[in-house]
Design a protein around this motif. Structure first.
Motif, short mmCIF file in Angstrom:
data_model
loop_
_atom_site.label_atom_id
_atom_site.label_comp_id
_atom_site.label_asym_id
_atom_site.label_seq_id
_atom_site.Cartn_x
_atom_site.Cartn_y
_atom_site.Cartn_z
N SER A 94 53.58 30.40 42.51
CA SER A 94 53.78 30.04 41.10
C SER A 94 52.61 29.18 40.64
CB SER A 94 55.09 29.28 40.93
OG SER A 94 55.00 28.00 41.55
N LEU A 95 52.46 29.09 39.34
CA LEU A 95 51.41 28.24 38.77
C LEU A 95 51.62 26.79 39.20
CD1 LEU A 95 48.93 27.84 37.03
CD2 LEU A 95 50.44 27.69 35.03
N LEU B 194 41.51 29.89 41.58
CA LEU B 194 41.84 31.11 40.82
C LEU B 194 40.63 31.92 40.37
CD1 LEU B 194 44.66 29.81 38.44
CD2 LEU B 194 44.91 31.05 40.59
N CYS B 195 39.43 31.47 40.65
CA CYS B 195 38.24 32.09 40.04
C CYS B 195 38.11 33.59 40.32
CB CYS B 195 36.97 31.35 40.43
SG CYS B 195 36.55 31.48 42.16
N ASP B 196 38.64 34.08 41.44
CA ASP B 196 38.56 35.51 41.71
C ASP B 196 39.44 36.32 40.76
OD1 ASP B 196 36.81 35.60 44.15
OD2 ASP B 196 38.39 34.29 44.88
N ARG C 8 45.37 41.13 33.53
CA ARG C 8 44.72 41.25 34.84
C ARG C 8 45.67 40.72 35.91
NH1 ARG C 8 38.76 40.72 36.46
NH2 ARG C 8 38.92 40.16 38.62
N GLU C 9 45.89 41.51 36.94
CA GLU C 9 46.77 41.13 38.05
C GLU C 9 46.09 40.06 38.90
OE1 GLU C 9 50.23 41.20 40.20
OE2 GLU C 9 49.82 42.38 38.41
N LEU C 10 46.84 39.05 39.29
CA LEU C 10 46.29 38.02 40.15
C LEU C 10 46.08 38.56 41.55
CD1 LEU C 10 48.40 34.89 39.15
CD2 LEU C 10 46.06 35.41 38.51
N ASP C 11 44.99 38.17 42.16
CA ASP C 11 44.67 38.57 43.53
C ASP C 11 45.14 37.45 44.45
OD1 ASP C 11 43.57 39.25 45.97
OD2 ASP C 11 41.64 39.85 45.14
N TYR C 12 46.37 37.56 44.92
CA TYR C 12 46.97 36.49 45.72
C TYR C 12 46.30 36.33 47.08
CZ TYR C 12 50.48 36.03 42.11
OH TYR C 12 51.10 35.79 40.91
N LYS C 13 45.76 37.39 47.62
CA LYS C 13 45.03 37.28 48.90
C LYS C 13 43.75 36.45 48.70
CE LYS C 13 46.90 40.98 51.61
NZ LYS C 13 47.84 40.14 52.32
N ALA C 14 43.03 36.70 47.59
CA ALA C 14 41.81 35.93 47.30
C ALA C 14 42.16 34.47 47.02
CB ALA C 14 41.07 36.54 46.10
N ILE C 15 43.25 34.24 46.30
CA ILE C 15 43.69 32.86 46.03
C ILE C 15 43.99 32.17 47.37
CG2 ILE C 15 45.52 31.42 45.03
CD1 ILE C 15 45.73 33.62 42.80
N GLY C 16 44.72 32.85 48.22
CA GLY C 16 45.07 32.30 49.51
C GLY C 16 43.85 31.98 50.36
#
Length: 118
Positions: free
Chosen positions: A50-51, A69-71, A3-11
């Motif tokens: 990065s992690l 990271l929940c999204d 699953r690709e990380l959603d960096y906008k949601a993380i941000g």
């Protein structure tokens, strides 16, 4: 399945957590050892954090990595339940009833059309 990380949601979650903690980007940067520019880029989702950066930011703000990271997680039910509770905590009686009715209808529709998820 990866699953690709959603960096906008993380941000977005980083920004919300930072604001709730009443912190400025510069303070998060100082506490996390990252630059203010990097914090800004993480919050806007313009960089793939990065992690280790995510862990540093979470520690600086005082939240868990799961909170940020929940999204991007498949099994993040407790975080989403907490999000829902926060959304409704200041609702009046009428709003609570409407949220309940809409949620009930939404769940019925989701379950009725579950075959479409495939």
């Amino acid at each position: 399945m990866e699953r690709e990380l959603d960096y906008k949601a993380i941000g977005k979650r980083v920004k919300i957590a930072r604001i709730k903690a009443d912190m400025k980007q510069e303070h998060v940067a100082e506490k996390s050892g990252l630059s203010p520019t990097h914090i800004s880029n993480i919050e806007t989702g313009t960089t793939k954090a990065s992690l280790s950066a995510i862990v540093s930011v979470a520690n600086a703000i005082g939240v868990t990595v799961d909170d940020l990271l929940c999204d991007s997680l498949i099994h993040a039910r407790p975080q989403f339940e907490q999000d829902i509770a926060e959304l409704i905590e200041d609702c009046d009686d009428y709003e609570i009833r409407m949220v309940k009715d809409i949620t009930e209808a939404l769940i019925a529709t989701l379950r009725r059309d579950a075959h479409l998820r495939q």
